[in-house]
Structure formats: structure tokens, C-alpha cells
Scaffold this active site. Sequence first.
Site, PDB file in Angstrom:
ATOM      1  N   LYS A  37       0.813  -1.148  -0.049  1.00  0.00           N
ATOM      2  CA  LYS A  37      -0.116   0.027   0.189  1.00  0.00           C
ATOM      3  C   LYS A  37       0.839   1.288  -0.032  1.00  0.00           C
ATOM      4  O   LYS A  37       1.474   1.650   0.894  1.00  0.00           O
ATOM      5  CB  LYS A  37      -1.022   0.052   1.143  1.00  0.00           C
ATOM      6  N   GLY A  91      -4.790   3.397  -1.850  1.00  0.00           N
ATOM      7  CA  GLY A  91      -6.010   3.889  -0.873  1.00  0.00           C
ATOM      8  C   GLY A  91      -5.237   4.528   0.052  1.00  0.00           C
ATOM      9  O   GLY A  91      -4.138   4.582   0.123  1.00  0.00           O
ATOM     10  N   GLY A 148      -4.705   5.263   4.563  1.00  0.00           N
ATOM     11  CA  GLY A 148      -4.489   4.564   5.488  1.00  0.00           C
ATOM     12  C   GLY A 148      -5.670   3.819   6.317  1.00  0.00           C
ATOM     13  O   GLY A 148      -5.359   2.484   6.634  1.00  0.00           O
ATOM     14  N   VAL A 152      -7.099   1.175   3.824  1.00  0.00           N
ATOM     15  CA  VAL A 152      -6.539   0.068   3.201  1.00  0.00           C
ATOM     16  C   VAL A 152      -5.525  -0.396   4.054  1.00  0.00           C
ATOM     17  O   VAL A 152      -5.434  -1.730   4.348  1.00  0.00           O
ATOM     18  CB  VAL A 152      -5.904   0.414   1.880  1.00  0.00           C
ATOM     19  N   GLY A 153      -4.741   0.498   4.736  1.00  0.00           N
ATOM     20  CA  GLY A 153      -3.424   0.111   5.613  1.00  0.00           C
ATOM     21  C   GLY A 153      -4.111  -0.709   6.824  1.00  0.00           C
ATOM     22  O   GLY A 153      -3.838  -1.677   7.064  1.00  0.00           O
ATOM     23  N   GLU A 155       9.953   1.727  10.584  1.00  0.00           N
ATOM     24  CA  GLU A 155      11.061   2.714  10.445  1.00  0.00           C
ATOM     25  C   GLU A 155      10.217   4.113  10.586  1.00  0.00           C
ATOM     26  O   GLU A 155       9.454   4.291   9.521  1.00  0.00           O
ATOM     27  CB  GLU A 155      11.409   2.553   8.937  1.00  0.00           C
ATOM     28  N   CYS A 178      13.746  11.455   6.357  1.00  0.00           N
ATOM     29  CA  CYS A 178      13.782  11.070   7.816  1.00  0.00           C
ATOM     30  C   CYS A 178      14.893  11.400   8.498  1.00  0.00           C
ATOM     31  O   CYS A 178      15.127  11.304   9.746  1.00  0.00           O
ATOM     32  CB  CYS A 178      13.282   9.570   7.876  1.00  0.00           C
ATOM     33  N   GLU A 235       9.708  16.625  14.615  1.00  0.00           N
ATOM     34  CA  GLU A 235      10.427  16.495  13.208  1.00  0.00           C
ATOM     35  C   GLU A 235       9.433  17.428  12.388  1.00  0.00           C
ATOM     36  O   GLU A 235       8.200  17.654  12.478  1.00  0.00           O
ATOM     37  CB  GLU A 235       9.974  15.092  12.859  1.00  0.00           C
TER      38      GLU A 235
HETATM   39  P1  NAP Z   1       2.618   8.489   7.581  1.00  0.00           P
HETATM   40  O1  NAP Z   1       1.388   9.561   7.712  1.00  0.00           O
HETATM   41  O2  NAP Z   1       2.879   7.848   8.905  1.00  0.00           O
HETATM   42  O3  NAP Z   1       1.908   7.534   6.569  1.00  0.00           O
HETATM   43  C1  NAP Z   1       2.849   6.486   6.037  1.00  0.00           C
HETATM   44  C2  NAP Z   1       2.049   5.458   5.581  1.00  0.00           C
HETATM   45  O4  NAP Z   1       0.916   4.935   6.404  1.00  0.00           O
HETATM   46  C3  NAP Z   1       1.094   5.959   4.287  1.00  0.00           C
HETATM   47  O5  NAP Z   1       1.076   4.955   3.325  1.00  0.00           O
HETATM   48  C4  NAP Z   1      -0.202   6.123   5.024  1.00  0.00           C
HETATM   49  O6  NAP Z   1      -1.268   6.151   4.165  1.00  0.00           O
HETATM   50  C5  NAP Z   1      -0.345   4.958   5.986  1.00  0.00           C
HETATM   51  N1  NAP Z   1      -1.249   4.950   7.077  1.00  0.00           N
HETATM   52  C6  NAP Z   1      -1.751   6.013   7.725  1.00  0.00           C
HETATM   53  N2  NAP Z   1      -2.510   5.800   8.622  1.00  0.00           N
HETATM   54  C7  NAP Z   1      -2.585   4.524   8.609  1.00  0.00           C
HETATM   55  C8  NAP Z   1      -3.279   3.501   9.619  1.00  0.00           C
HETATM   56  N3  NAP Z   1      -4.105   3.778  10.550  1.00  0.00           N
HETATM   57  N4  NAP Z   1      -3.107   2.295   9.451  1.00  0.00           N
HETATM   58  C9  NAP Z   1      -2.281   1.842   8.237  1.00  0.00           C
HETATM   59  N5  NAP Z   1      -1.516   2.463   7.531  1.00  0.00           N
HETATM   60  C10 NAP Z   1      -1.566   4.013   7.697  1.00  0.00           C
HETATM   61  O7  NAP Z   1       3.823   9.364   6.940  1.00  0.00           O
HETATM   62  P2  NAP Z   1       3.964  10.170   5.751  1.00  0.00           P
HETATM   63  O8  NAP Z   1       3.606  11.307   6.107  1.00  0.00           O
HETATM   64  O9  NAP Z   1       3.733   9.414   4.674  1.00  0.00           O
HETATM   65  O10 NAP Z   1       5.735  10.082   5.745  1.00  0.00           O
HETATM   66  C11 NAP Z   1       6.346  11.143   6.480  1.00  0.00           C
HETATM   67  C12 NAP Z   1       6.900  10.247   7.816  1.00  0.00           C
HETATM   68  O11 NAP Z   1       7.835   9.298   7.525  1.00  0.00           O
HETATM   69  C13 NAP Z   1       8.026  11.262   8.568  1.00  0.00           C
HETATM   70  O12 NAP Z   1       7.804  10.965   9.942  1.00  0.00           O
HETATM   71  C14 NAP Z   1       9.358  10.434   8.392  1.00  0.00           C
HETATM   72  O13 NAP Z   1      10.352  10.534   9.343  1.00  0.00           O
HETATM   73  C15 NAP Z   1       8.997   9.012   8.332  1.00  0.00           C
HETATM   74  N6  NAP Z   1      10.007   8.178   7.266  1.00  0.00           N
HETATM   75  C16 NAP Z   1      10.797   7.401   7.970  1.00  0.00           C
HETATM   76  C17 NAP Z   1      11.807   6.673   7.321  1.00  0.00           C
HETATM   77  C18 NAP Z   1      12.639   5.603   7.906  1.00  0.00           C
HETATM   78  O14 NAP Z   1      13.334   4.949   7.084  1.00  0.00           O
HETATM   79  N7  NAP Z   1      12.827   5.606   9.371  1.00  0.00           N
HETATM   80  C19 NAP Z   1      11.962   7.041   5.848  1.00  0.00           C
HETATM   81  C20 NAP Z   1      11.073   7.842   5.521  1.00  0.00           C
HETATM   82  C21 NAP Z   1      10.098   8.443   6.066  1.00  0.00           C
HETATM   83  P3  NAP Z   1      -2.135   7.552   3.339  1.00  0.00           P
HETATM   84  O15 NAP Z   1      -1.260   8.691   3.860  1.00  0.00           O
HETATM   85  O16 NAP Z   1      -1.941   7.014   2.030  1.00  0.00           O
HETATM   86  O17 NAP Z   1      -3.411   7.679   3.984  1.00  0.00           O
END
Ligand code: NAP
Length: 481
Positions: free
Chosen positions: A175, A206, A208, A211-212, A250, A284, A384
Site C-alpha cells: 500500500k 488507497g 491508511g 486500506v492500511g 521505520e 527521515c 520533526e
Molecule cells: P504517515 O502519515 O505515517 O504515512 C505512512 C503510510 O502509512 C502511508 O501510506 C499512510 O497512508 C499509511 N497510514 C496512515 N494511517 C494508517 C493506518 N491507520 N493504518 C495503516 N496505514 C496507515 O507518514 P508520511 O507522512 O507518509 O511520511 C512521513 C513520515 O515518514 C515522517 O515521519 C518520516 O520521518 C517518516 N519516514 C521514516 C523513514 C525511516 O526509514 N525511518 C523513512 C522515510 C520517512 P496514506 O497517507 O496514504 O493515507
Amino acid sequence: MMRSFAGTVVGHYINGQWGSGQGREVIEVHSPSDGRAVGAVVAGTAEDVNKAVDAASSAFPAWAQTSPAERIRLVERLIIEIERGREALASVLTDEMGSPLAFARAAQVGVAVADLRELVAAARAHDSEWEVSNSLVISEPVGVVAAITPWNFPLHQISLKVGAALLAGCTVVLKPSEIAPLNAAMLAGMFEAAGFPPGVFNVVFGNGESVGDPLVTHPKVDMVTFTGSRNVGERISIRASASIKRVTLELGGKSAAVILDDAHVGDSVSAVLRSAFANTGQTCAALTRVLVPSSLRDVWIKQALDESRKWTPGRPEEESTILGPLASAQQLERVRQHIRRAIQDGAEVVTGGAGMVTGLEDGAFVYPTIFNNVTPQMQLFHEEVFGPVLAITSYETIEEAVALANDSIYGLSGGVFSADDARAIDVARQMRTGTVGINGAGLDVGAPFGGYKQSGNGRECGTLGFEEFLETKSVMGARKP
Ligand code: NAP
């Protein structure tokens, strides 16, 4: 393989078939540079998740039985497909997340290829059976893997998860982020062209919640591998725990660069600004806090101000642009809010600020921003931002610098700058983070990558990244045949 998604609705990729977008609710994808519609994907549901997990589950027994050499062969073909499609992938990433084109080619696509090559090397070197004591120990694939990925380095994050899982013999349902799903669609086409059997790799688009969450809680999913924010990581851990799945996370970071008093000022300034501003700060592991000895502070800030002028925001399609827009209007608002809050808290603006970028008001652009006199009492020191915002704090002793570096709920990465390697490594040992770069050394996709503390668990990249997708079975009383 040039493909434009404008005017199309991409359906899910399940069991080797592309679903239709007809009559389905869709998620539109917009360029953060100018708001133009660049494509759309189907908004998936729990029912789509069930179909994809069924496909992955049915494909698992045969895929798990293929030889490592066969899996390596297919992943090597995938690498060829990605390299052939580098230009098309880069331009899709530029469209959907505003990654400057040159950066998209070199870093977004280039790193994904490097990830897969390192994973292939790890799979090739892996010994899946060994003897210990009175037992034969066998490593086997975990099973059906749900991979949930963010939008900031989408292809890199997908490649690390999916590459390792498939090489280990697992099958996958991906996803991708709803903000940048089109690169995943293009990648699925490359899996098809590489000749992966149906059901081995599936994509459900889709958000989170729709689909998540059904993926994370699905009884036939054996493992969840997630990259994203800390709070979603926490939620996924809780939701997945009901079925005792393996979960690797991660998450975010607030990584510190410790400048020692013998560091080369100009080199450390360029390396820190590159880390903090590349990908418009949406990295990140970015070094977003700088800890500078008081004796160097003024000269360091002056050089940082000069260097920051190179980071002028520009349209991502232009070859010369190094600082594109943020990935979405929502991300822009978040970043501006962080900047305003830092000003309210008393941080001193060296350059930048929350204003809209002159001449680029139609997009999610922000000025690269540097704050001085940031203290641990301020939100900016801890949270962050995920935008091009650098916080400078000065220190008196190395002990104080290490304490400041470790004063974070996160432990993803860090940096140390010194003319003396032994001093730098001594400080690196004291940092509670999963990676540390010495004198600006960046991501090494052959080395383990992951976080301490609330930056997550598990490791990605290379051998440890590959081994995350294995189960271990001890067959007692047996020897190697
Ligand atoms: P996010 O909001 O946590 O979303 C990440 C993924 O999780 C998206 O595909 C999102 O779907 C999905 N998601 C959201 N709610 C969910 C739920 N309740 N159940 C299952 N899946 C769900 O993060 P982002 O804003 O996309 O990315 C930025 C973050 O990623 C930052 O905090 C960054 O530090 C972190 N990051 C960490 C690393 C690492 O390797 N440590 C690398 C890169 C980024 P949708 O958004 O599509 O709804």
C-alpha cells in the site's frame, strides 16, 4: 517505457491483473508545484485488500519453493526494467511529489536500484541451512507481507521492503502513500515486464484507514513492514498486535550534527545544509539540529547563511533546481506552522521564515530556513518538521553536546564532524542512534539502516534488511542431507 498518468485512473494490481477504475471512487494526484492534476488511483477498500491478500496467500507456497537463484534472476530483471524506465520514473516522481528532476533521477531512482543490488548480494550470500548442536537450522520466508510506505523517497522505501521480502521468498501486498502512488503503479508494470508470477507482488491503492488498517489486521498477513510517522507506527503496532504479527517500523527522526571544534567549517556547513535541505527537508534521517561549539558559532552561522543562498526554491521540472516544493499543500501548512511556532518560542531567524516564496505562490514552496539560539525548551528542538528547517544550538563541552544530541525521543541518525577520526568515532559511539555519518558521509544502502528509541525497530538495507523477512526453524536430531 514513458508513461503519463494524466487523465487516467489506475486500478489496483492484484494477482497479475490490473483492476479497472470504472465506477470506483478515486484519489486524485496533484503536482505540488502548481496544483495540476497528474493522475488518479482507485481508492481501495477492505474488499480489495481481501482479494490482494488472497492472491498473495495463494501464490506463497509456490514462490517460497522457488530457488534463491530464480528469485535473484527475477529481481535482477526488475533492476534492468527500472534502469530502462529511470527517466519515466523520475518524471512521475517530479510530477507527484515535486522532487527536482535531477534529484529524482539520481537519488530517488538511483538509490532504489542500489538498494535492490545490495539486497541481491545479501540473498546470494545467505546460507539458508546450517548445523548447530544436535539440530539442522533452516531459514524460511515469513509468509505474506504487507508493506506500507510513505511519499518522501517512495521508490527507495518500496524497493527496500519489497526487494528483501521477495528475495526471501515472501509474497507482498503493497500500500503506497496516497500522496505519491503513481511511481508504485509504474513499478508494478515493471514487475509484470520482469516476469514475476501472478500474486507474488500486489498493489492496493488507497488511504491508511481504508486500506492500511485492513492490511495490518488481516489474519492472513504474517508480517507488516511500515515506514512512516511515529504516531501511525504506534497505531499499526497496536492494531497488528491482536494477531501477533511480526511488525517492523521505520519512523521519524530529529537527528543532530555534532560539530567538534577541530571540524572544517566550510565542509561541515555544506554537508549539513545538503542533509537538511535536499528533498526539501523531507528526509527521515536529515541532520536538522546542529550542535556547534560556542567558539565556532558565529563563523559557522555566517557560512551557513552564505551557503543557504544556493538553495533557492525553483520549479522541480527545471534541471537546475535543487530545492523543489514540499510534497503537498498540507505539508506546506505543517512546515509553516512549525516555523511560526519556533519564532513564537524565541528562536532567532537567520534566514527564511514562514512567508510564501515570491513568484511561486501557486505551489507548496517554502524558503529554506535556519534558526539560531534553539534551546531544548523549544518545540523545534524536539519535533520533526519534515521541511527545509535547520535548528542551531551552541554548546560548551563535548559531554554537553552528546547530552543535547541524545535529548530526543528519536534515535534514527546523527552526524559528527571533526578533523580527527578517532574523536569523531568516540562521539559516534555515545550517540543513541541507528546510524551516524562522519564528516558528511550519507546513507550507505549496504549497511544496516534503522532507528533506536521511538524511531522504530528492525533494520533495512543489505543483509540485516533481507533477514527481517525470514523465520528460523530448528529441526532437532537432523543433519544437513
Ligand atoms: P504517515 O502519515 O505515517 O504515512 C505512512 C503510510 O502509512 C502511508 O501510506 C499512510 O497512508 C499509511 N497510514 C496512515 N494511517 C494508517 C493506518 N491507520 N493504518 C495503516 N496505514 C496507515 O507518514 P508520511 O507522512 O507518509 O511520511 C512521513 C513520515 O515518514 C515522517 O515521519 C518520516 O520521518 C517518516 N519516514 C521514516 C523513514 C525511516 O526509514 N525511518 C523513512 C522515510 C520517512 P496514506 O497517507 O496514504 O493515507
